[in-house]
Write a protein that holds these residues in place. Sequence first.
Motif, mmCIF file in Angstrom:
data_model
loop_
_atom_site.group_PDB
_atom_site.id
_atom_site.type_symbol
_atom_site.label_atom_id
_atom_site.label_comp_id
_atom_site.label_asym_id
_atom_site.label_seq_id
_atom_site.Cartn_x
_atom_site.Cartn_y
_atom_site.Cartn_z
ATOM 1 N N SER A 111 -3.301 12.791 -73.550
ATOM 2 C CA SER A 111 -3.485 14.237 -73.436
ATOM 3 C C SER A 111 -2.499 14.853 -72.453
ATOM 4 O O SER A 111 -1.993 15.964 -72.674
ATOM 5 C CB SER A 111 -4.920 14.545 -72.988
ATOM 6 N N LEU A 112 -2.193 14.143 -71.384
ATOM 7 C CA LEU A 112 -1.240 14.649 -70.396
ATOM 8 C C LEU A 112 0.146 14.782 -71.007
ATOM 9 O O LEU A 112 0.831 15.803 -70.801
ATOM 10 C CB LEU A 112 -1.204 13.715 -69.184
ATOM 11 N N PHE A 113 0.573 13.766 -71.754
ATOM 12 C CA PHE A 113 1.886 13.822 -72.403
ATOM 13 C C PHE A 113 1.953 14.965 -73.412
ATOM 14 O O PHE A 113 2.971 15.669 -73.513
ATOM 15 C CB PHE A 113 2.198 12.489 -73.086
ATOM 16 N N MET A 114 0.871 15.161 -74.167
ATOM 17 C CA MET A 114 0.857 16.249 -75.144
ATOM 18 C C MET A 114 0.921 17.610 -74.456
ATOM 19 O O MET A 114 1.599 18.523 -74.924
ATOM 20 C CB MET A 114 -0.405 16.161 -76.005
ATOM 21 N N MET A 115 0.238 17.739 -73.328
ATOM 22 C CA MET A 115 0.279 18.992 -72.589
ATOM 23 C C MET A 115 1.696 19.283 -72.110
ATOM 24 O O MET A 115 2.168 20.424 -72.161
ATOM 25 C CB MET A 115 -0.684 18.942 -71.399
ATOM 26 N N MET A 116 2.409 18.252 -71.650
ATOM 27 C CA MET A 116 3.785 18.428 -71.186
ATOM 28 C C MET A 116 4.684 18.895 -72.324
ATOM 29 O O MET A 116 5.592 19.716 -72.131
ATOM 30 C CB MET A 116 4.294 17.123 -70.576
ATOM 31 N N ILE A 117 4.450 18.375 -73.522
ATOM 32 C CA ILE A 117 5.260 18.769 -74.680
ATOM 33 C C ILE A 117 4.947 20.203 -75.092
ATOM 34 O O ILE A 117 5.849 21.001 -75.381
ATOM 35 C CB ILE A 117 5.024 17.798 -75.848
ATOM 36 N N ILE A 118 3.668 20.562 -75.079
ATOM 37 C CA ILE A 118 3.275 21.919 -75.482
ATOM 38 C C ILE A 118 3.810 22.949 -74.489
ATOM 39 O O ILE A 118 4.198 24.063 -74.874
ATOM 40 C CB ILE A 118 1.745 22.005 -75.595
#
Length: 285
Positions: free
Chosen positions: A108-115
């Motif tokens: 979830s942290l990685f996805m947040m960084m991408i978004i």
Amino acid sequence: MVKGMEDKLFNVVIFTILTLVGLAAILPILYVVSVSLTPYAEVLKNGGYVIFPKSITFAAYKQMLGDAAIWNSLKITVFVTVFGTAINLLLTTLLAYPLSRKSLPHRSLFMMMIIITLLFSGGLIPTYLVVKNTGLIDTLWALILPNAIWSFNVIIMKSFFENLPEEIFESARMDGAGEFRTLWQIALPLSVPSVLTIGLFYAVGHWNQFFQAIMYITDRQLFPMQVIIRELLMLSQSTDNAEVMVPTVTMQMSAVVIASIPIIAVYPFLQRHFTKGMLLGSIKG
């Protein structure tokens, strides 16, 4: 009977709207092609608007294709498009696949960084300084590496991987396949529509690349096709001599045609995969 009439009326309205949209898309293309093939005297005679030329000349194309700068810029554009798209697909796949696995730690942290990168950018000046300090100025890599991964395409490919049956991956693990082997031999062959869709996005972006070229490239020998077309447009706008303007106007139209033909020619072969890839890649968020 009433329902039948309503359906017919609905179809008429839909066909009318689609026809108008189709004309809005086709007429500008037809205009550009017609002006590029029409003698400039006839263009002036018709008030600058020609759809079906009465006489045809290929003088602009002969002059355009006889210019060494055009061929050189075309080679640059093809190189950037081919190698840039290959690098884009490789890096996007290597990022999207692990993000699609629920077992990835801190997923979830990685996805947040991408978004976040979709909402905010580093800014023009910081990006230029990064490109300059990495020694990419006046190199073709400046047209490829700064946009090596597009966050939107990562999300599409990630969603496609998530839509694949989990049983396939479990069977691969039971047979002793590692993550890389599972990706290259199982996930990717099943993801051809998504890969082609994203590849088309990347290829069109590289083919139409203009802003990065004028920002990072000062050597005219490294200018892509779109920058050369801009030079023709600027030349046309900066001259008041009609005799000079005649070949320039037709040349700029022929340049647009030459620059557009490859993408227009490729798209029909990818349209089926493009539509499927967009639909399947948008089921999950």
